[in-house]
Design a protein around this motif. Structure first.
Motif, PDB file in Angstrom:
ATOM      1  N   THR A   1       0.831  -1.206   0.000  1.00 35.11           N
ATOM      2  CA  THR A   1       0.000   0.000   0.000  1.00 35.11           C
ATOM      3  C   THR A   1       0.862   1.252   0.000  1.00 35.11           C
ATOM      4  O   THR A   1       0.610   2.196  -0.755  1.00 35.11           O
ATOM      5  CB  THR A   1      -0.929   0.001   1.227  1.00 35.11           C
ATOM      6  OG1 THR A   1      -1.740  -1.177   1.216  1.00 35.11           O
ATOM      7  CG2 THR A   1      -1.826   1.232   1.230  1.00 35.11           C
ATOM      8  N   ILE A   2       1.904   1.259   0.839  1.00 28.77           N
ATOM      9  CA  ILE A   2       2.799   2.417   0.905  1.00 28.77           C
ATOM     10  C   ILE A   2       3.531   2.594  -0.423  1.00 28.77           C
ATOM     11  O   ILE A   2       3.657   3.713  -0.931  1.00 28.77           O
ATOM     12  CB  ILE A   2       3.791   2.260   2.065  1.00 28.77           C
ATOM     13  CG1 ILE A   2       3.049   2.284   3.401  1.00 28.77           C
ATOM     14  CG2 ILE A   2       4.847   3.370   2.030  1.00 28.77           C
ATOM     15  CD1 ILE A   2       3.928   1.970   4.597  1.00 28.77           C
ATOM     16  N   ARG A   3       4.016   1.496  -0.988  1.00 24.55           N
ATOM     17  CA  ARG A   3       4.753   1.583  -2.247  1.00 24.55           C
ATOM     18  C   ARG A   3       3.884   2.137  -3.369  1.00 24.55           C
ATOM     19  O   ARG A   3       4.298   3.045  -4.107  1.00 24.55           O
ATOM     20  CB  ARG A   3       5.267   0.190  -2.636  1.00 24.55           C
ATOM     21  CG  ARG A   3       6.070   0.176  -3.936  1.00 24.55           C
ATOM     22  CD  ARG A   3       6.676  -1.181  -4.216  1.00 24.55           C
ATOM     23  NE  ARG A   3       5.672  -2.210  -4.420  1.00 24.55           N
ATOM     24  CZ  ARG A   3       5.440  -3.215  -3.584  1.00 24.55           C
ATOM     25  NH1 ARG A   3       6.125  -3.311  -2.454  1.00 24.55           N
ATOM     26  NH2 ARG A   3       4.525  -4.125  -3.856  1.00 24.55           N
ATOM     27  N   VAL A   4       2.677   1.624  -3.489  1.00 30.33           N
ATOM     28  CA  VAL A   4       1.766   2.095  -4.536  1.00 30.33           C
ATOM     29  C   VAL A   4       1.426   3.567  -4.319  1.00 30.33           C
ATOM     30  O   VAL A   4       1.404   4.362  -5.273  1.00 30.33           O
ATOM     31  CB  VAL A   4       0.486   1.236  -4.559  1.00 30.33           C
ATOM     32  CG1 VAL A   4      -0.577   1.872  -5.450  1.00 30.33           C
ATOM     33  CG2 VAL A   4       0.798  -0.180  -5.042  1.00 30.33           C
TER      34      VAL A   4
ATOM     35  N   LEU B   1      -5.345   9.878  -0.572  1.00 29.60           N
ATOM     36  CA  LEU B   1      -6.303   9.198  -1.442  1.00 29.60           C
ATOM     37  C   LEU B   1      -5.762   7.861  -1.932  1.00 29.60           C
ATOM     38  O   LEU B   1      -6.498   6.870  -2.013  1.00 29.60           O
ATOM     39  CB  LEU B   1      -6.654  10.095  -2.634  1.00 29.60           C
ATOM     40  CG  LEU B   1      -7.458  11.354  -2.332  1.00 29.60           C
ATOM     41  CD1 LEU B   1      -7.597  12.214  -3.584  1.00 29.60           C
ATOM     42  CD2 LEU B   1      -8.842  10.990  -1.795  1.00 29.60           C
ATOM     43  N   ALA B   2      -4.474   7.809  -2.254  1.00 26.67           N
ATOM     44  CA  ALA B   2      -3.873   6.563  -2.733  1.00 26.67           C
ATOM     45  C   ALA B   2      -3.790   5.532  -1.620  1.00 26.67           C
ATOM     46  O   ALA B   2      -4.027   4.337  -1.848  1.00 26.67           O
ATOM     47  CB  ALA B   2      -2.490   6.840  -3.317  1.00 26.67           C
ATOM     48  N   MET B   3      -3.443   5.956  -0.424  1.00 32.74           N
ATOM     49  CA  MET B   3      -3.330   5.027   0.701  1.00 32.74           C
ATOM     50  C   MET B   3      -4.677   4.399   1.039  1.00 32.74           C
ATOM     51  O   MET B   3      -4.740   3.242   1.479  1.00 32.74           O
ATOM     52  CB  MET B   3      -2.785   5.752   1.935  1.00 32.74           C
ATOM     53  CG  MET B   3      -1.300   6.027   1.909  1.00 32.74           C
ATOM     54  SD  MET B   3      -0.285   4.545   2.179  1.00 32.74           S
ATOM     55  CE  MET B   3      -0.600   4.194   3.908  1.00 32.74           C
ATOM     56  N   ASN B   4      -5.747   5.142   0.843  1.00 28.87           N
ATOM     57  CA  ASN B   4      -7.081   4.664   1.225  1.00 28.87           C
ATOM     58  C   ASN B   4      -7.913   4.200   0.037  1.00 28.87           C
ATOM     59  O   ASN B   4      -9.129   4.030   0.160  1.00 28.87           O
ATOM     60  CB  ASN B   4      -7.825   5.772   1.972  1.00 28.87           C
ATOM     61  CG  ASN B   4      -7.202   6.082   3.320  1.00 28.87           C
ATOM     62  OD1 ASN B   4      -7.488   5.439   4.319  1.00 28.87           O
ATOM     63  ND2 ASN B   4      -6.315   7.076   3.356  1.00 28.87           N
TER      64      ASN B   4
ATOM     65  N   LEU C   1      -3.758   1.893   9.490  1.00 33.97           N
ATOM     66  CA  LEU C   1      -3.748   2.602   8.207  1.00 33.97           C
ATOM     67  C   LEU C   1      -3.782   4.107   8.425  1.00 33.97           C
ATOM     68  O   LEU C   1      -3.012   4.854   7.795  1.00 33.97           O
ATOM     69  CB  LEU C   1      -4.946   2.157   7.358  1.00 33.97           C
ATOM     70  CG  LEU C   1      -5.199   2.935   6.063  1.00 33.97           C
ATOM     71  CD1 LEU C   1      -4.005   2.837   5.127  1.00 33.97           C
ATOM     72  CD2 LEU C   1      -6.462   2.421   5.376  1.00 33.97           C
ATOM     73  N   MET C   2      -4.648   4.577   9.303  1.00 34.73           N
ATOM     74  CA  MET C   2      -4.766   6.004   9.553  1.00 34.73           C
ATOM     75  C   MET C   2      -3.477   6.568  10.152  1.00 34.73           C
ATOM     76  O   MET C   2      -2.994   7.634   9.738  1.00 34.73           O
ATOM     77  CB  MET C   2      -5.932   6.278  10.492  1.00 34.73           C
ATOM     78  CG  MET C   2      -6.169   7.756  10.779  1.00 34.73           C
ATOM     79  SD  MET C   2      -7.530   8.034  11.926  1.00 34.73           S
ATOM     80  CE  MET C   2      -6.832   7.363  13.430  1.00 34.73           C
TER      81      MET C   2
ATOM     82  N   LEU D   1       3.341   9.406   7.466  1.00 36.95           N
ATOM     83  CA  LEU D   1       4.025   9.568   6.182  1.00 36.95           C
ATOM     84  C   LEU D   1       3.649  10.890   5.517  1.00 36.95           C
ATOM     85  O   LEU D   1       4.483  11.498   4.835  1.00 36.95           O
ATOM     86  CB  LEU D   1       3.685   8.397   5.263  1.00 36.95           C
ATOM     87  CG  LEU D   1       4.263   7.037   5.699  1.00 36.95           C
ATOM     88  CD1 LEU D   1       3.830   5.949   4.738  1.00 36.95           C
ATOM     89  CD2 LEU D   1       5.779   7.096   5.784  1.00 36.95           C
ATOM     90  N   SER D   2       2.411  11.354   5.711  1.00 36.41           N
ATOM     91  CA  SER D   2       2.018  12.655   5.166  1.00 36.41           C
ATOM     92  C   SER D   2       2.812  13.775   5.828  1.00 36.41           C
ATOM     93  O   SER D   2       3.274  14.708   5.160  1.00 36.41           O
ATOM     94  CB  SER D   2       0.514  12.878   5.369  1.00 36.41           C
ATOM     95  OG  SER D   2      -0.245  11.916   4.677  1.00 36.41           O
TER      96      SER D   2
END
Length: 278
Positions: free
Chosen positions: A65-68, A214-217, A257-258, A264-265
């Protein structure tokens, strides 16, 4: 001052009750125990978090998820900055049409856009048919149900947000600053690095954070373009709540996830602002 406080109060109450309330309740659920047949047993246990951080499968899902999300965010920034610059600087009477062309995809749901990519990426889709028709390949590329397909799908969803965020900031940067740098002999790359980039950092930070979150979720795009074997955190949360009916573990996954997204943000924001100073 009192009038401003009176206007802010209803929105604050709505956020607290409508957002923080359910999140705190979900956080409490993440410490409960899941017993098949009993749904959920009240308790205070870290078993759900221990399960996530001790199982390589969930590590892999989080890492993917992080990579994508990182790849999609960087791609959106690289592709979106030139487009936003052109939109911000153009004096054409068709500028409004160009802006509409950027906004128009937002009127289409993610599921519909993913269906469009399925038509493009399928073994008999437009891309493979065109390449095979030109004799460039003999057998179709396996693009569907891969990470590549998911990345393309998420970029197509997030790119308009990056472009619109950057455009608003670039429009506020006076063109005379760039012209002055050119008159002093600065090459285009130096103008971008010394003038445009530092002044556009607020928009870059906002665009990076928005597209990364948005990508992470993301949910619909990974499910439709990645297939059942391609797991990201968003679909994993959905699976735990509605497929496995395991609310305690689903709550733990959601909060992991949150937390990772927020950390990271914040790191991305610090990185972008440090580049501004450099």
């Amino acid at each position: 001052m009192k009038t401003g406080q009176n206007l802010v109060a209803p929105a604050t109450i709505f956020v607290v009750v409508g957002l923080l309330g359910p999140m705190l309740l979900l956080f409490r659920y993440s410490f409960n125990q899941f017993i098949p047949g009993k749904f959920m047993v009240d308790g205070l246990t870290l078993a759900n978090y221990v399960k996530f951080f001790t199982d390589p499968y969930y590590y892999a899902v989080l890492g993917r998820t992080i990579r994508v999300a990182v790849v999609c965010t960087v791609a959106c920034l690289v592709a979106g900055f030139p487009l936003a610059y052109v939109l911000a600087r153009t004096q054409s009477r068709y500028k409004n049409l160009l802006v509409i062309a950027i906004v128009l995809p937002l009127f289409v749901g993610n599921a519909v856009r993913s269906a469009g990519w399925i038509v493009v990426f399928g073994n008999k889709g437009a891309l493979n048919s065109a390449l095979m028709g030109l004799g460039l390949i003999k057998s179709p590329f396996e693009i569907m149900y891969t990470e590549t397909a998911v990345i393309f799908g998420i970029i197509s969803v997030n790119l308009p947000f990056m472009v619109l965020t950057l455009q608003g900031v670039i429009e506020g940067i006076g063109r005379h600053l760039e012209e002055a740098a050119f008159n002093l002999g600065a090459p285009p790359w130096a103008v971008f690095r010394r003038v445009l980039w530092p002044l556009a950092v607020p928009g870059i930070s906002a665009g990076v954070i928005l597209t990364f979150i948005l990508a992470m979720n993301a949910y619909a795009t990974p499910v439709l373009l990645g297939g059942p074997k391609f797991q990201m955190m968003g679909p994993l949360v959905f699976d735990q709540f509605l497929q496995q009916n395991n609310w305690p573990f689903g709550g733990a996954v959601a909060f992991i996830l949150m937390t990772v997204t927020l950390l990271l943000s914040a790191a991305a924001n610090l990185f972008v602002n440090r580049k501004r100073v450099d």
